[in-house]
Each structure stands twice: as structure tokens, then as C-alpha cells.
Design an enzyme around this catalytic site. Sequence first.
Site, PDB file in Angstrom:
ATOM      1  N   ARG A  40       3.868 -11.018   2.948  1.00  0.00           N
ATOM      2  CA  ARG A  40       3.299  -9.912   3.735  1.00  0.00           C
ATOM      3  C   ARG A  40       2.826 -10.408   5.106  1.00  0.00           C
ATOM      4  NH1 ARG A  40      -1.459  -6.424   1.052  1.00  0.00           N
ATOM      5  NH2 ARG A  40      -2.709  -8.230   1.619  1.00  0.00           N
TER       6      ARG A  40
ATOM      7  N   LYS B  66      -0.695  -5.872   8.549  1.00  0.00           N
ATOM      8  CA  LYS B  66      -2.106  -6.214   8.324  1.00  0.00           C
ATOM      9  C   LYS B  66      -2.568  -6.967   9.571  1.00  0.00           C
ATOM     10  CE  LYS B  66      -5.107  -7.910   4.627  1.00  0.00           C
ATOM     11  NZ  LYS B  66      -6.045  -6.802   4.587  1.00  0.00           N
TER      12      LYS B  66
HETATM   13  N1  PMP Z   1      -5.685  -1.269   2.056  1.00  0.00           N
HETATM   14  C1  PMP Z   1      -6.284  -1.865   3.094  1.00  0.00           C
HETATM   15  C2  PMP Z   1      -6.443  -1.100   4.351  1.00  0.00           C
HETATM   16  C3  PMP Z   1      -6.728  -3.198   2.984  1.00  0.00           C
HETATM   17  O1  PMP Z   1      -7.314  -3.798   4.024  1.00  0.00           O
HETATM   18  C4  PMP Z   1      -6.542  -3.899   1.777  1.00  0.00           C
HETATM   19  C5  PMP Z   1      -6.952  -5.334   1.636  1.00  0.00           C
HETATM   20  N2  PMP Z   1      -8.279  -5.578   1.885  1.00  0.00           N
HETATM   21  C6  PMP Z   1      -5.967  -3.213   0.687  1.00  0.00           C
HETATM   22  C7  PMP Z   1      -5.520  -1.914   0.879  1.00  0.00           C
HETATM   23  C8  PMP Z   1      -5.750  -3.906  -0.624  1.00  0.00           C
HETATM   24  O2  PMP Z   1      -4.724  -4.854  -0.483  1.00  0.00           O
HETATM   25  P1  PMP Z   1      -4.654  -6.160  -1.404  1.00  0.00           P
HETATM   26  O3  PMP Z   1      -4.601  -5.688  -2.812  1.00  0.00           O
HETATM   27  O4  PMP Z   1      -3.404  -6.829  -0.967  1.00  0.00           O
HETATM   28  O5  PMP Z   1      -5.877  -6.958  -1.123  1.00  0.00           O
END
Ligand code: PMP
Length: 285
Positions: free
Chosen positions: A52, A151
Amino acid sequence: MSFKIHINGQLYDKEDAKISVYDHGLLYGDGVFEGMRSYGAKVFRLEDHLVRLYNSAKAICLEIPISQAEMTSAVNDTLAANGIADGYVRLVVTRGAGTLGLDPNRTSDPQVIIITDHISLYPQEYYDNGLEIVSVSTIRNHPAALSPRVKSLNYLNNILAKIEGLQAGCVEALMLNHKGEVAECTGDNIFLVTGGEVFTPPIDAGILEGITRDVVIKLARAAGLTVRETALTKHDVYIADECFLTGSAAEIVPVVKVDSRVIGDGKPGPITRDLTTRFRETTRA
Ligand code: PMP
């Protein structure tokens, strides 16, 4: 205790871990990052996080100066150097120092920063009794403006929603997309359980492809549950039997109230609890 911080292949004490004020990561939020968990000294789904990260970087034309294999070693070595077993890893890649203009071609040396620390968890009470959240007026970034799949270091969209949530007395806030559909929370993905089936917004609702979301979908399917990635409205949330959020830091958190409507019977539901148990087994395997 102060942990050593990795910057471009070197470990520094926290006080000495510094980057330029001309870095476009600071000046413009120009960069990408990952937030990961380690369990038993092993980073959970490290490869997925790195895929990612490199995809986010590619989408913003940022060339990460080291290979994914080198990044894997850098993360593992930093964690080991700090002797952290159950912790949190923040991996940041900035565009690097440049001029005061936007032009990314006038920057040099993207900075690779790896911070490892103890995880600061949500209070246990949230897991036992569930969270109350509110939907907010700040919509999730329009995918045609800035894809939520990137991200990036620019989290103002989520921060504005978080401020609205906090002003309403809630630590998480539900964001809709530009079509008025449910997207995600400020730092977590959202799931519903209705009639024994599990629902979550699809990636094209304009959300981050959460790693925990992916793990939970797979766990639910392996447990024989039907999981539907489908467009959801606030109405679907209000009439759900169960609701929960997923994220690397939060893991799985039950939600028991949304916009002052009680979800289900107001307690964390059985499918949420079962998936939480399965998730914990996976992380500790
Ligand atoms: N949505 C957003 C906007 C995020 O910033 C995150 C991570 N903090 C998530 C969803 C969850 O993603 P992950 O399970 O990969 O941590």
C-alpha cells in the site's frame, strides 16, 4: 523510554531525529505513510502495508529511494533495535527538502523515517461497552480530487471530521462520500451486521483500503459468513443489528450508538465479538 528512530538508514536518538523545515512533507503534506502494529516482535501484515505504501507513493509520483525488500529489513531492524514486541510502527516517506514552491522536481532526497513506539490503545471500556459515534458534515475527499486510497501525509480531511466528532463528544466520526453514501471513519473502516450478514462500503465508495478491513473480510468469510462490499447509507447504519470499526491501531471496536440511535440492543453484538476473537487469534498466531 526513548526509542531510536530510523532516518535514511541510520538510527538516531529522538532528540537528534530531525529533518529539514524545507521538506515538502512539512510544507505541503507531500508524502505517504503507514501505521502498523507489531505483535510478538513481528509486524502484522507488513507486506500488505508496504504494498500500500509503494502504491500510494507511485500514485503521487514519489520514488521511494529503497526497494521493498530493503524497507522490510529497515522496519524489522528498527523494531529489533528498540526491543519492541507489541508496539506500533509509523513509517513515513516525505518528498524531501526543496524550494518554497510546490514543484516536486525541485526537491531532493525523499526522507524515509521509521518510528517505533509503544501502542497507545483506546481505553478497554470502548471494547467492552462499545463506542458512540456521529456522522459529520465534512465529506471524505472526492476521489477525483485526492484518492482516499492514497495514504498521504495530508490528513486534514480526516482531521476536520475528527474535530466535528470531538465537538459532539465522540472520539470517532462517520464520514460520508460525495454521493451521501457511508465511506469510513476518520482513522478506521466501518462494518455493519444485518440479518446475520456482514456489510462494508466498497473501495469505490472512496475509502482507504484498510489492511484490517481486508483481514476481517477474510476471517468472516472463512467463518462461513456472507460479506457484502456494497454501497451503504446512514439509514443502513441506523437499522443495523451490529456495527464495528477496524484499523491497525484500534483492531476491532464495537459501535453501539450512531447519531444518538442505539445500534441493535446497545451492546457489542455476537458477530462482532466472534470476529474480535478470531482477529486476536490471527494477530497472536
Ligand atoms: N481509514 C483511514 C482513513 C485510516 O487512516 C486508516 C488507518 N489508520 C484506516 C481506515 C484503517 O486502515 P488499516 O486497517 O490499514 O490500519
